[in-house]
Design an enzyme around this catalytic site. Structure first.
Site, PDB file in Angstrom:
ATOM      1  N   ASP A 194       6.324  50.374  71.441  1.00  0.00           N
ATOM      2  CA  ASP A 194       5.711  49.039  71.438  1.00  0.00           C
ATOM      3  C   ASP A 194       4.396  49.050  70.653  1.00  0.00           C
ATOM      4  OD1 ASP A 194       4.286  46.611  72.297  1.00  0.00           O
ATOM      5  OD2 ASP A 194       5.816  46.483  73.853  1.00  0.00           O
ATOM      6  N   SER A 252       5.131  40.689  72.675  1.00  0.00           N
ATOM      7  CA  SER A 252       6.217  41.556  73.124  1.00  0.00           C
ATOM      8  C   SER A 252       7.299  40.799  73.869  1.00  0.00           C
ATOM      9  CB  SER A 252       5.656  42.673  74.012  1.00  0.00           C
ATOM     10  OG  SER A 252       4.829  43.534  73.270  1.00  0.00           O
ATOM     11  N   HIS A 275       7.078  44.579  82.864  1.00  0.00           N
ATOM     12  CA  HIS A 275       6.375  44.132  81.665  1.00  0.00           C
ATOM     13  C   HIS A 275       7.337  43.500  80.665  1.00  0.00           C
ATOM     14  CE1 HIS A 275       2.792  44.456  78.932  1.00  0.00           C
ATOM     15  NE2 HIS A 275       2.193  44.332  80.115  1.00  0.00           N
ATOM     16  N   THR A 311       8.551  43.961  77.557  1.00  0.00           N
ATOM     17  CA  THR A 311       9.644  44.567  76.787  1.00  0.00           C
ATOM     18  C   THR A 311      10.871  44.869  77.639  1.00  0.00           C
ATOM     19  OG1 THR A 311       8.072  45.422  75.173  1.00  0.00           O
ATOM     20  CG2 THR A 311      10.243  46.435  75.213  1.00  0.00           C
ATOM     21  N   GLU A 355      11.044  52.451  76.431  1.00  0.00           N
ATOM     22  CA  GLU A 355       9.850  51.890  75.799  1.00  0.00           C
ATOM     23  C   GLU A 355       8.639  52.805  75.947  1.00  0.00           C
ATOM     24  OE1 GLU A 355       6.800  48.057  75.953  1.00  0.00           O
ATOM     25  OE2 GLU A 355       7.752  48.802  77.796  1.00  0.00           O
ATOM     26  N   HIS A 403      -4.361  47.988  71.214  1.00  0.00           N
ATOM     27  CA  HIS A 403      -5.212  46.868  71.615  1.00  0.00           C
ATOM     28  C   HIS A 403      -6.638  47.325  71.925  1.00  0.00           C
ATOM     29  CE1 HIS A 403      -2.643  43.378  71.627  1.00  0.00           C
ATOM     30  NE2 HIS A 403      -1.711  43.986  72.321  1.00  0.00           N
ATOM     31  N   ASP A 459       8.540  46.616  68.266  1.00  0.00           N
ATOM     32  CA  ASP A 459       8.661  45.164  68.342  1.00  0.00           C
ATOM     33  C   ASP A 459       7.708  44.442  67.396  1.00  0.00           C
ATOM     34  OD1 ASP A 459       6.551  46.132  69.811  1.00  0.00           O
ATOM     35  OD2 ASP A 459       6.957  44.954  71.605  1.00  0.00           O
ATOM     36  N   HIS A 460       6.625  45.137  67.002  1.00  0.00           N
ATOM     37  CA  HIS A 460       5.620  44.546  66.104  1.00  0.00           C
ATOM     38  C   HIS A 460       4.574  45.619  65.815  1.00  0.00           C
ATOM     39  CE1 HIS A 460       3.178  44.450  69.732  1.00  0.00           C
ATOM     40  NE2 HIS A 460       4.127  43.745  70.330  1.00  0.00           N
ATOM     41  N   HIS A 473      -1.939  42.154  67.428  1.00  0.00           N
ATOM     42  CA  HIS A 473      -0.655  42.320  66.774  1.00  0.00           C
ATOM     43  C   HIS A 473      -0.723  41.864  65.320  1.00  0.00           C
ATOM     44  CE1 HIS A 473       1.668  41.929  70.867  1.00  0.00           C
ATOM     45  NE2 HIS A 473       0.790  42.932  70.854  1.00  0.00           N
TER      46      HIS A 473
END
Length: 467
Positions: free
Chosen positions: A49, A99, A150, A152, A278, A287, A325-326, A429
């Site tokens: 992630d 996400s 969470h 994902t 994940e 972050h 995912d990004h 992101h």
């Protein structure tokens, strides 16, 4: 694989390209191998992630310099063992996804707005893919280093208009009877921590689930009943901290250990299994501009990739998909001067920035802080830098998505970059296209450039599941 072999033979001219009609395209010449459809008994879908391309690069560099071997992900590229692609990660309402929307794109096959889990703007639902595979008779599950509730894992499992409703998501999992659910998030199941005081654990036990809260209990699980395993209050520890804390090692499993156990619990099922894995704290580190947290969690994710590939190579009936995912933060190793030596400092790191900043007390002296950082991360900041960090503990003004205490992650990351040469572009992101790799039966169904939603039908088609 077939497309690559075709190009290598140099027989393109033999096809008589000039004879193509106006309605024919090069895409038709490189159509996916139809034999791949329905040939995958199992699917393992691995998500790092928030992994920017710089994260993948630096983790490989660190692995080479620290352990003398390249990362498994990069070795799959070098050895030409996977079909490789680029993926567009946008959500329904933004080029920059979160996400929840990104996992929903895979899980439900439809782009939804950021913050939503398989719920469209008009309120309608998209059936999540693990529910489809469960209905088709397969065992299904998720493992993660963040709460199992969470975004994902939830995007593969349930529909909810808000990813933030993790208390509700915990209850939504109950009737699904998914076979393996492992991760963090005790605060969403424990009655003493939930605002509504609901004992979610007891509800799972009454529904005949096996529960595990320690590594030892996880190892004792069997495949006879569905599993709920929750190992920490919120997310699991960062891998770099875990590696230097024997108590954590004795009680909490790693992502790769959870992956191996999940596969073991489902591998003998006659109809096969589908598992999402994940590395969720890669995103949390990004972050926070927490480079040691990021790189060592990426390496732990890479070990999970290695375990999945080992199983798939022996099994020969398993499709493995590896992606993110990004992007997040777009970190990178910059500057020619002493870059190698500075980057090699990470080999001395014993703790993440998260551990350091949460260990600082407002009344700490600059000298104490300098000594602590030197012990935890192997470099010596200046007296002025120490004072600068400490001033933020008087006002607690730090940013970052998971920064509940408002600690100075961004500032510390910038100071740290002077010693490591790793810099960050953001704490958020990105809209970057991301890496995507597929191994095993069904991998040739993947095109070189895909929209994230395409993976939904790719998985169903690869497994021969019609819904």
């Amino acid at each position: 694989m077939i497309r690559r072999d075709f190009l290598k033979t140099g027989t393109l001219s033999a096809l008589g390209i000039s004879l193509l009609s106006a309605t024919e395209t090069f895409g038709q010449l490189f159509a996916p191998d139809e034999r791949a459809v329905g040939s995958a008994k199992n699917i393992i879908f691995l998500v790092s992630d928030g992994m920017s391309n710089g994260t993948l690069t630096m983790a490989n560099l660190l692995s080479q310099r620290m352990y003398g071997r390249e990362s498994k992900w990069i070795s799959l590229y070098r050895e030409n063992k996977v079909v490789r692609a680029f993926m567009d990660t946008a959500s329904a309402d933004s080029m920059v996804t979160d996400s929840a929307a990104s996992s929903s794109a895979w899980g439900g096959g439809v782009r939804v707005n950021n913050g939503s889990l398989n719920v469209n703007a008009d309120g309608s639902f998209n059936t999540p893919i693990l529910q489809k595979f469960k209905s088709a008779g397969k065992k299904v599950g998720c493992v993660t280093t963040v709460p199992i509730t969470h975004a994902t894992p939830a995007g593969f499992c349930i529909c909810n208009k808000s990813r933030s409703d993790q208390n509700g998501i915990a209850l939504q999992y109950l009737p699904l009877r998914f076979d393996v659910m492992m991760g963090g998030g005790d605060k969403y199941f424990n009655p003493s921590k939930r605002k509504d005081k609901v004992d979610v654990y007891s509800q799972f036990e009454k529904a005949d689930y096996q529960l595990a809260k320690t590594k030892q209990q996880m190892q004792a699980l069997d495949h006879q009943k569905p599993v709920l395993a929750v190992f920490d209050n919120d997310a699991l520890p960062f891998s770099v901290d875990y590696a230097h804390d024997q108590k954590l090692q004795n009680t909490i499993p790693t992502l790769s250990e959870m992956t191996v156990k999940a596969i073991d619990l489902m591998k003998d099922h006659a109809e096969g299994f589908v598992l999402q894995v994940e590395g969720g704290k890669v995103d949390w580190a990004a972050h926070s501009n927490d480079t040691p947290g990021l790189l060592f969690d990426q390496l732990e994710f890479d070990l999970a990739v290695e375990k999945a590939i080992e199983f798939a190579e022996k099994d020969r009936n398993t499709l493995v998909i590896i992606t993110t995912d990004h992007g997040n933060g777009n970190p990178g190793l910059f500057g020619e001067e002493n870059a190698d030596q500075k980057f090699d400092l990470f080999q001395k790191f014993k703790h993440s920035n998260d551990w350091v900043l949460n260990s600082i007390k407002p009344n700490d002296t600059a000298a104490n802080l300098i000594a602590m950082i030197n012990d935890a991360q192997g470099y010596t900041i200046t007296n002025e830098q120490a004072k600068d960090i400490l001033t933020h503990y008087q006002k607690l003004d730090g940013g970052g998505l998971y920064n509940v205490r408002k600690l100075p992650f961004e500032r510390f990351g910038k100071i740290q970059s002077e010693y490591t040469s790793v810099n960050w572009g953001s704490m958020e992101h990105s809209a970057d296209y991301v890496e995507l790799a597929a191994f095993g039966p069904g991998s040739t169904l993947m095109n070189p450039f895909v929209r994230n939603t395409e993976l939904h039908n790719l998985m169903l088609n690869a497994a021969g599941v019609k819904v």
